[in-house]
Write a protein that holds these residues in place. Sequence first.
Motif, PDB file in Angstrom:
ATOM      1  N   LEU A 104      55.554  38.267  33.864  1.00 43.52           N
ATOM      2  CA  LEU A 104      55.732  36.988  34.543  1.00 43.52           C
ATOM      3  C   LEU A 104      55.479  37.114  36.042  1.00 43.52           C
ATOM      4  CD1 LEU A 104      58.760  35.640  32.545  1.00 43.52           C
ATOM      5  CD2 LEU A 104      56.524  34.557  32.775  1.00 43.52           C
ATOM      6  N   LEU A 107      51.806  37.094  36.520  1.00 39.60           N
ATOM      7  CA  LEU A 107      51.283  35.740  36.313  1.00 39.60           C
ATOM      8  C   LEU A 107      51.553  34.857  37.532  1.00 39.60           C
ATOM      9  CD1 LEU A 107      52.149  35.015  32.581  1.00 39.60           C
ATOM     10  CD2 LEU A 107      49.925  35.470  33.615  1.00 39.60           C
ATOM     11  N   CYS A 110      49.133  35.716  40.051  1.00 34.89           N
ATOM     12  CA  CYS A 110      47.790  35.231  39.708  1.00 34.89           C
ATOM     13  C   CYS A 110      47.611  33.765  40.079  1.00 34.89           C
ATOM     14  CB  CYS A 110      47.525  35.417  38.214  1.00 34.89           C
ATOM     15  SG  CYS A 110      47.240  37.135  37.777  1.00 34.89           S
ATOM     16  N   LEU A 111      48.695  33.008  40.051  1.00 34.63           N
ATOM     17  CA  LEU A 111      48.598  31.601  40.442  1.00 34.63           C
ATOM     18  C   LEU A 111      48.085  31.479  41.876  1.00 34.63           C
ATOM     19  CD1 LEU A 111      51.791  29.834  39.059  1.00 34.63           C
ATOM     20  CD2 LEU A 111      49.423  29.634  38.301  1.00 34.63           C
ATOM     21  N   LEU A 114      44.506  32.259  41.854  1.00 33.91           N
ATOM     22  CA  LEU A 114      43.755  31.121  41.319  1.00 33.91           C
ATOM     23  C   LEU A 114      43.561  30.062  42.405  1.00 33.91           C
ATOM     24  CD1 LEU A 114      42.596  29.846  38.686  1.00 33.91           C
ATOM     25  CD2 LEU A 114      44.814  28.768  38.363  1.00 33.91           C
ATOM     26  N   LEU A 186      34.856  48.818  36.397  1.00 39.24           N
ATOM     27  CA  LEU A 186      34.493  47.410  36.572  1.00 39.24           C
ATOM     28  C   LEU A 186      33.349  47.265  37.573  1.00 39.24           C
ATOM     29  CD1 LEU A 186      35.470  44.439  35.880  1.00 39.24           C
ATOM     30  CD2 LEU A 186      36.598  44.498  38.094  1.00 39.24           C
ATOM     31  N   THR A 191      28.439  44.321  33.985  1.00 38.10           N
ATOM     32  CA  THR A 191      27.626  43.247  34.541  1.00 38.10           C
ATOM     33  C   THR A 191      28.404  42.524  35.631  1.00 38.10           C
ATOM     34  OG1 THR A 191      26.975  42.939  32.256  1.00 38.10           O
ATOM     35  CG2 THR A 191      26.141  41.338  33.850  1.00 38.10           C
ATOM     36  N   PHE A 192      29.704  42.344  35.329  1.00 38.87           N
ATOM     37  CA  PHE A 192      30.567  41.660  36.286  1.00 38.87           C
ATOM     38  C   PHE A 192      30.512  42.353  37.648  1.00 38.87           C
ATOM     39  CE2 PHE A 192      34.667  40.879  38.291  1.00 38.87           C
ATOM     40  CZ  PHE A 192      34.734  39.503  38.206  1.00 38.87           C
ATOM     41  N   GLN A 195      27.304  41.594  39.363  1.00 38.03           N
ATOM     42  CA  GLN A 195      27.321  40.215  39.869  1.00 38.03           C
ATOM     43  C   GLN A 195      28.121  40.124  41.160  1.00 38.03           C
ATOM     44  OE1 GLN A 195      28.970  38.333  36.420  1.00 38.03           O
ATOM     45  NE2 GLN A 195      26.969  37.872  35.533  1.00 38.03           N
ATOM     46  N   PRO A 212      26.745  33.341  37.600  1.00 36.98           N
ATOM     47  CA  PRO A 212      27.913  32.440  37.606  1.00 36.98           C
ATOM     48  C   PRO A 212      28.796  32.696  38.823  1.00 36.98           C
ATOM     49  CG  PRO A 212      28.276  34.222  36.067  1.00 36.98           C
ATOM     50  CD  PRO A 212      26.905  34.449  36.633  1.00 36.98           C
ATOM     51  N   ARG A 215      32.520  31.314  39.030  1.00 39.86           N
ATOM     52  CA  ARG A 215      33.419  31.944  38.081  1.00 39.86           C
ATOM     53  C   ARG A 215      33.768  33.369  38.530  1.00 39.86           C
ATOM     54  NH1 ARG A 215      30.767  31.320  32.713  1.00 39.86           N
ATOM     55  NH2 ARG A 215      30.150  33.495  32.944  1.00 39.86           N
ATOM     56  N   ILE A 218      36.205  33.236  41.535  1.00 42.50           N
ATOM     57  CA  ILE A 218      37.590  32.890  41.158  1.00 42.50           C
ATOM     58  C   ILE A 218      38.246  34.086  40.482  1.00 42.50           C
ATOM     59  CG2 ILE A 218      39.025  31.418  39.690  1.00 42.50           C
ATOM     60  CD1 ILE A 218      37.060  29.158  40.168  1.00 42.50           C
ATOM     61  N   THR A 219      37.502  34.727  39.572  1.00 43.76           N
ATOM     62  CA  THR A 219      38.054  35.885  38.867  1.00 43.76           C
ATOM     63  C   THR A 219      38.424  36.999  39.846  1.00 43.76           C
ATOM     64  OG1 THR A 219      36.529  35.298  37.105  1.00 43.76           O
ATOM     65  CG2 THR A 219      37.672  37.397  36.888  1.00 43.76           C
ATOM     66  N   ILE A 222      41.632  36.236  41.567  1.00 46.02           N
ATOM     67  CA  ILE A 222      42.759  36.393  40.637  1.00 46.02           C
ATOM     68  C   ILE A 222      43.054  37.881  40.423  1.00 46.02           C
ATOM     69  CG2 ILE A 222      43.508  36.069  38.245  1.00 46.02           C
ATOM     70  CD1 ILE A 222      42.107  33.387  38.256  1.00 46.02           C
ATOM     71  N   GLN A 235      56.895  48.289  44.277  1.00 44.08           N
ATOM     72  CA  GLN A 235      57.723  48.370  45.485  1.00 44.08           C
ATOM     73  C   GLN A 235      59.167  47.952  45.174  1.00 44.08           C
ATOM     74  OE1 GLN A 235      57.115  49.994  47.957  1.00 44.08           O
ATOM     75  NE2 GLN A 235      56.874  48.876  49.869  1.00 44.08           N
TER      76      GLN A 235
END
Lengths: 322, 360
Positions: A104, A107, A110-111, A114, A186, A191-192, A195, A212, A215, A218-219, A222, A235
């Motif tokens: 959590l 996440l 990540c908001l 985003l 990565l 490919t990512f 890119q 892209p 996309r 944004i990724t 995030i 920490q």
Amino acid sequence: MSTVTSAVRLPQKGSALVFLQRYGVYLAIALLLLFNLFFTPNFMTIDNFRVQFIQVVPVLIVALGMALVIGTEGIDLSVGAVMALSAAVIPLYIGYGPLPAAILAVLAGCLIGLANGTMIALIGVQPIVATLSLMVAGRGIALLVADEQLKSVIDPGFLALGRGTIAGVPYSVLLALILVGLVAVLVNRTTFGKQLVSIGGSRRAAELAGLPVKRVLITIYILAAALASIAGIIQTARLSASVPSTVGNLIELSAITAVVIGGTPLSGGQVKVLGTVAGALLLQLIAASLIKHNVPDAYSQITQAVIILLAVYLQRGKAVLK
Amino acid sequence: MNLHATPILKSLACAAVLGFALTGCTNTGTTTGGSGGGSETPEGTQQSVASAEGPTCSIEDYGAEKIDLKDAVVGFSQSEKEDNPFRIAETQSIKDEAEKLGVKKLITTNAQSTLSKQISDIQDMISQGAQALIVAPLNSDGLEPALQAARDKNIPVITIDRKVNATACEDYVTFLGSNFVEQGKRAADQLIEGTGGEAKVAILLGSSGNAVTTDRTKGFKDQVAAEAPGIEIVAEQTGDFARDKGQSVTEQLLQANPDITAIYAENDEMGLGAQAAIVAAGKTPGEDIQIYSIDGTRNAVEQITAGSYNGVIESNPRFGPLAFQTLVDFMDGKPVGQDIIIADSEYDPSNAAERVNSAY
């Protein structure tokens, strides 16, 4: 005749500079280790290196995400706020167990990523402006979530992340190594990754080539936030307390410095993962050396500033050569 | 990878929404909250005056209008974010006392550690009709515009915990606070007694350039130099009053100087960070390496009762009763001291268990 001599001279001058740019950070680490070997008591011990590796982990993990972002010619100033938010979330959900709480926390972080990515990729806000706004707002949200209070975390499973070891290697260091590996794959093997680097090289060209771009951007933001959240979790485990007001303060500067010293140009188009690791280690060794020699705070700050200036100067040379 | 990016993104977005939805069902489990937020003030924790010698200030001297607190609007300007126990306890104490006295309205603001915000906070409270102000200044300097605004309307200002560089009874009424040099001196006394006057000490300094840091360092060093020639200060490094910095700096210092036998931390948070570092270094805090700090937070005092912390000098944040008492006296026409130094108590293994409830 003159063309010949200049042709002979240029590579020489260039190669020294290129060498420094490429290997300067490793050279600096070697020199510092040598210095400490002779002048710092108890430096060459396993315990000492364990301390240095444990301490470098948060900066290193944040710097990995920062390297990705800088590779796209962006910057992320909100990483410290993301750490604070993930730290603030932990004590709220630790009752469900360490793993759900950690998920959590990531996440929540990540908001923010985003939000960064959306502003930058879709609305076209400059990265420095978008992430600056979330650097301020994010810590505010973190303090709201935490009710503006420091909270002790005593879940033994969670604290093991900060203290436990496997064969003498701390969990946090192991986790950092895994993340380094993943980011390296990565960047270099997907490919990512290609890119990402092409967007950093020229966003316009990448768009024209049909990549892209939005996309990917944004990724990336995030991912940077996810990494910063993990740093916040580590920490918190290490401190056995969630301290959203101070955790991750000014870490964006250390992370950017680590990335730049490591040879990733601020102008994007390249990501040096190993260099970033070395950059973070160098910063850690500098801080450690200064503290161990009891250098007053003011001088430490000046010393660190000089080293950062030097690194950026070398980077500038690289841009000229390019 | 191209094909996979979209689902990844979508699942992340879904997960994010889930995260929002889950905020309604928090589960803090065994986590203990910050201990300063409790509204009940335990017995025997009230501040008492150590010294109020020197010049006094009366309502005529200052030129304020006499008001009854029961019909008055009182403003309280807090300086720093309330994420540390000291600030939480301080604000709570002011609120509690205002309620107890039946003050008509108490406006509280928090400057979030920003000087310009504190100035506008104070000006806002004045325009909202505050008739008396209690201010915890962020800095010794810089509040002049706010003090001037209060002065223009002859609103009495009582400053607490940090002293401003201005003239008492003219720019403000009085200052209530601890003597930070004395706190450092008393920490030195505890350390000298606990170590028998033989120790290698590392000092964890507060933030650089902060008057509290300077005073707590001076008090400690002067006392050690005067009283304990056997105590050597082997390192002094800043921990910025923060737990994480206190921890990482102590880890480094213990590596470089394994013979350190005592730590003096200029606040409890750094002391607790040092404690974690000592454990990580495989030593026993409280025994192999003694820890002394200043503040009196519950977390630190509990560690004394557990035997892994050695001494804490209190810096009492409960300004409510004394601040309002001073205000009442002032309004009644009694002269009040311009410099009211409060008595701080201290915690050591002999009294910690008994007095842990008075920690904040």
